[in-house]
Enzyme design. Structure first.
Site, mmCIF file in Angstrom:
data_model
loop_
_atom_site.group_PDB
_atom_site.id
_atom_site.type_symbol
_atom_site.label_atom_id
_atom_site.label_comp_id
_atom_site.label_asym_id
_atom_site.label_seq_id
_atom_site.Cartn_x
_atom_site.Cartn_y
_atom_site.Cartn_z
ATOM 1 N N ARG A 77 0.858 -1.186 0.000
ATOM 2 C CA ARG A 77 0.000 0.000 0.000
ATOM 3 C C ARG A 77 0.893 1.235 0.000
ATOM 4 N NH1 ARG A 77 -3.591 -2.193 -1.960
ATOM 5 N NH2 ARG A 77 -5.726 -2.500 -1.226
ATOM 6 N N ASP A 86 4.385 -0.022 -7.322
ATOM 7 C CA ASP A 86 3.066 -0.158 -7.932
ATOM 8 C C ASP A 86 2.030 0.652 -7.161
ATOM 9 O OD1 ASP A 86 1.256 -1.533 -9.900
ATOM 10 O OD2 ASP A 86 0.360 -2.318 -8.055
ATOM 11 N N GLU A 122 -2.383 8.803 -5.200
ATOM 12 C CA GLU A 122 -2.734 8.148 -6.461
ATOM 13 C C GLU A 122 -3.918 8.857 -7.104
ATOM 14 O OE1 GLU A 122 -3.285 3.940 -5.976
ATOM 15 O OE2 GLU A 122 -1.315 3.651 -5.083
ATOM 16 N N HIS A 140 -0.594 0.963 -10.028
ATOM 17 C CA HIS A 140 -1.432 0.211 -9.091
ATOM 18 C C HIS A 140 -2.241 -0.872 -9.814
ATOM 19 C CE1 HIS A 140 -3.592 0.504 -4.939
ATOM 20 N NE2 HIS A 140 -3.476 -0.758 -5.347
#
Length: 326
Positions: A239, A263, A268, A287
């Site tokens: 996360r 990722d 975000e 992600h």
């Protein structure tokens, strides 16, 4: 087999074609379940008092009306911050989630990052785009995987499958986990989280698979990067809020680590002006490490298994420690 007891399962809004299809399939396959599909919050408010179980996000106003609710199926493996609020944590109901469905996809993504760094693809792909033929000296630019060390922070389902794959390449795997009591054969050492800082200097690859919890928010910071080898690579697919991106940028700019693959991110989508975009020793994906086939069927199977278990009074799959969010 124990007898089934009828119960009401409330599908909380918003609904999609997928969740409506799940509701029909559950009605057809699970004995004794009465499925209520709430299309609006008003409908959910009317139905929650009679619900024994629910799927989705349950706001505090609905929880206050949930006189019978004993089980809540979260709609994600790790719901965003705020899903587990104080009233839900203190409520006696059980929460389950969708963990384990991404193990194969995410572990393959991690391996792709490890192999890319080990073989210098973060250097050669940009060279390809520049149409540039430039070979490094023969004994530089690669990491010999046999004899290297990977440190996995979080030995859950994803971390365990990643460890198995890494070990197959001859990599020595160290792991840190807050809960796991047993060490798989392909993991050389398993430690408690308190040992993290003593393990970081040993690793050539540091891999975060931990969820965002009160304990992990921002825990990977400049101090942790300074403990890593200058030749080591950092990978985060857990996360984004576990890692301070400003500290990561500073560590990369100072040469404290060799590179990073991400990722997930504190923010975000990552803003276009963020310095990570232009760094030559950084690999980034948006992600999507969990992407792959069969995910929705795996989600449905967890709901179906838990509905059947709930009706029969058996233990549920993927029970969450609500206070720790996973």
């Amino acid at each position: 087999m124990s007898s089934s007891n009828a119960f009401t399962f409330l599908m909380l809004p918003p609904q999609t074609a997928l969740t409506r299809d799940w509701a029909k399939r559950l009605s057809a396959t699970v004995a004794g379940v009465n499925i209520v599909v709430a299309e609006t919050m008003e409908q959910a408010s009317d139905a929650i008092a009679g619900a024994d179980a629910a799927f989705g996000t349950l706001p505090p106003a609905l929880l206050a009306k949930a006189a019978k609710l004993r089980w809540l199926q979260a709609p994600q493996a790790a719901p965003p911050a705020g899903y587990y609020y104080p009233e839900l944590i203190s409520h006696p109901l059980t929460v389950t989630n969708f963990r384990e469905i991404f193990n194969d996809h995410i572990s393959a993504h991690i391996l792709a990052f490890v192999l890319a760094f080990a073989r210098g693809l973060h250097v050669f792909i940009p060279q390809q785009l520049r149409r540039e033929w430039k070979k490094p000296p023969e004994d530089t630019g690669v990491v010999a995987l046999p004899g290297s060390v990977a440190l996995i922070v979080g030995l859950g389902g994803i971390g365990t499958e990643t460890a198995r794959l890494l070990a197959a390449f001859g990599i020595t795997v160290l792991a840190v986990d807050a809960r796991r009591p047993d060490r798989p054969d392909f993991v050389a050492e398993l430690h408690r989280p308190e040992a993290l800082e003593t393990l970081l200097p040993r690793a050539d690859f540091v891999i975060l698979t931990v969820p965002h919890t009160p304990a992990t928010e921002g825990f990977f910071n400049r101090g942790k990067f300074k403990l890593m080898k200058k030749s080591a690579f950092f990978i985060n697919i857990g996360r984004g809020k576990t890692t301070r991106l400003d500290d990561l940028v500073a560590a990369l700019q100072a040469g404290e680590i060799a590179g990073a693959a991400l990722d997930v991110y504190e923010q975000e989508p990552l803003p276009a002006e963020h310095p990570l975009w232009g760094m030559p020793n950084v690999l980034m994906t948006p992600h999507m490490a969990g992407y792959g086939p069969h995910l929705n069927e795996r989600r449905f199977q967890i709901i179906a298994d838990n509905c059947a278990a709930f009706a029969e009074g058996r233990p549920l799959r993927n029970v969450v420690d609500k206070a720790n969010w996973f």
